[in-house]
Design an enzyme around this catalytic site. Structure first.
Site, short mmCIF file in Angstrom:
data_model
loop_
_atom_site.label_atom_id
_atom_site.label_comp_id
_atom_site.label_asym_id
_atom_site.label_seq_id
_atom_site.Cartn_x
_atom_site.Cartn_y
_atom_site.Cartn_z
N ARG A 1 -14.35 -10.93 -1.20
CA ARG A 1 -12.99 -11.01 -0.69
C ARG A 1 -13.07 -10.86 0.82
O ARG A 1 -13.87 -10.08 1.34
CB ARG A 1 -12.12 -9.87 -1.26
CG ARG A 1 -11.71 -10.05 -2.71
CD ARG A 1 -10.68 -11.17 -2.90
NE ARG A 1 -10.24 -11.29 -4.29
CZ ARG A 1 -10.76 -12.13 -5.19
NH1 ARG A 1 -11.74 -12.94 -4.85
NH2 ARG A 1 -10.28 -12.16 -6.42
N GLU B 1 -5.78 -16.11 3.90
CA GLU B 1 -6.02 -17.41 3.27
C GLU B 1 -4.69 -18.10 3.03
O GLU B 1 -3.71 -17.41 2.69
CB GLU B 1 -6.77 -17.22 1.94
CG GLU B 1 -8.17 -16.67 2.17
CD GLU B 1 -8.96 -16.45 0.88
OE1 GLU B 1 -8.47 -16.84 -0.20
OE2 GLU B 1 -10.05 -15.88 0.95
N HIS C 1 -12.21 -20.97 -0.51
CA HIS C 1 -12.19 -20.07 -1.68
C HIS C 1 -12.45 -20.85 -2.97
O HIS C 1 -11.59 -20.91 -3.86
CB HIS C 1 -10.85 -19.32 -1.76
CG HIS C 1 -10.93 -18.07 -2.59
ND1 HIS C 1 -10.24 -16.92 -2.30
CD2 HIS C 1 -11.64 -17.79 -3.72
CE1 HIS C 1 -10.49 -16.00 -3.21
NE2 HIS C 1 -11.35 -16.51 -4.09
#
Ligand code: NAP
Length: 324
Positions: free
Chosen positions: A237, A266, A285
């Site tokens: 993360r 993000e 991601h």
């Protein structure tokens, strides 16, 4: 009467049909805030919520008075207040295991692309800059035979380490909350304190979950311990790493390169210096983003929800205390 479900995530038609056979299902688009006023009535009646990137707030839980189960289509649940759920007797289910190998593939892809400068040099060819044989200025670094330092040695960390040790003859170091003697035996992995690992590894790959303890686990001080030739990989993360410190370390050659699948904010915006650096590979991601794995994750979430709402034990339950 059928129990009611709110779905906010990608399920296949077959998976939706499976749920509709058993439950009343309302599908919300990803663009809608789950706790928006227009969804209040739906939430008030919902027994289950299933989806990815779910924004679960105490206000939402107050509105969802009948809620029994949240099934997230992810293994990470840092976006969900687990203690609050447990206090209210709400089960939280996630999707471990089915995404482990795919996420490890992504991690290894980042190791390979950063070390061998794959993205940078492929762009160079497309820009018609290949006029003669390349020289040392464009050489990369070996991956095989190097030292791989895993920060976090759970399911995904071990799967990355297996690729490194068995496929590329890498020496594996790991720092982790608990020792992993079986993996030490299987891969010859050695446990280190985080600071020692950072100093010894050629590749540092982060796979710890984001928690209060791991937020900014890697900051300027930790990056300064890495070798100047060191390559930093984050598939966990974004907030596990102090991103400004990482940018500074890359700009000032404290480390060689970085391969990043996750970011503090993000989606990463083009204005971020990370998007301008040739020695950074930034991915949107995509850790688990293959057709096969996303389908398996969705199916796991469907199975968790079905079992939990039928009074059976779900396959992957985060807060065990909620299951009697
Ligand atoms: P996992 O099996 O639970 O592994 C996490 C490991 O981290 C465990 O070995 C745990 O130690 C260790 N750990 C936890 N807190 C720690 C701390 N404070 N210090 C040191 N070690 C600590 O989880 P996983 O399935 O490998 O997934 C890991 C994370 O990857 C997820 O939480 C998620 O955030 C991320 N992820 C990202 C993507 C992506 O798309 N990029 C995809 C999937 C997952 P113990 O073994 O002692 O408990």
């Amino acid at each position: 009467m059928k129990k009611r479900l709110v779905v906010q995530g990608r399920l296949s038609d077959a998976q939706l049909a499976e749920l509709r056979d058993l439950f009343e299902v309302a599908v919300l688009p990803k663009t809608t805030a789950l706790d928006a006023p227009e969804n209040r009535a739906l939430l008030a009646e919902a027994h289950g919520i299933i989806g990815s990137g779910l924004a679960i707030t105490p206000q939402l839980l107050d509105a969802a008075r009948n809620l029994n189960v949240i099934a997230t289509i992810s293994v990470g649940y840092d976006n969900i207040p687990v203690d609050e759920l447990t206090k209210r007797g709400i089960m939280l289910c996630n999707t471990p295991d089915v995404l482990t190998e795919t996420t490890a593939d992504t991690g290894f892809a980042l190791i390979m692309t950063t070390a061998r400068r794959v993205v940078e040099l492929a762009e160079w060819v497309k820009a018609d800059k290949w006029q003669a044989s390349i020289g040392p200025a464009l050489f990369g670094s070996d991956v095989h035979g190097k030292t791989l330092g895993m920060v976090g040695f759970g399911r995904i960390g071990q799967a990355v380490a297996r690729r490194g040790a068995l496929g590329f003859g890498m020496q594996v170091l790991y720092s982790n909350a608990s020792p992993k003697p079986a993996l030490e035996k299987e891969l010859g992995a050695q446990r280190r304190e985080l600071n020692e690992l950072l100093a010894e590894a050629d590749f540092v790959c982060v796979t710890v979950p984001l928690t209060a303890e791991t937020e900014h686990l890697i900051s300027a001080q930790e990056l300064a311990l890495m070798k100047p030739s060191g390559i930093f990989i984050n598939i966990a993360r974004g907030k596990v790493v102090d991103e400004s410190a990482l940018i500074h370390a890359l700009e000032t050659s404290v480390i060689q390169a970085a391969g990043l699948d996750v970011f503090e904010q993000e989606p990463l915006r083009a204005a971020s210096p990370l998007t301008k650096m040739p020695n950074v590979v930034a991915l949107p991601h995509i850790g688990s983003a293959t057709h096969e794995t996303r389908d398996a994750m969705a199916q796991r979430a469907v199975d968790n929800m079905r079992l939990a709402l039928q009074g059976e034990r779900p396959i992957s339950l985060v807060n065990e205390e909620t299951y009697q």
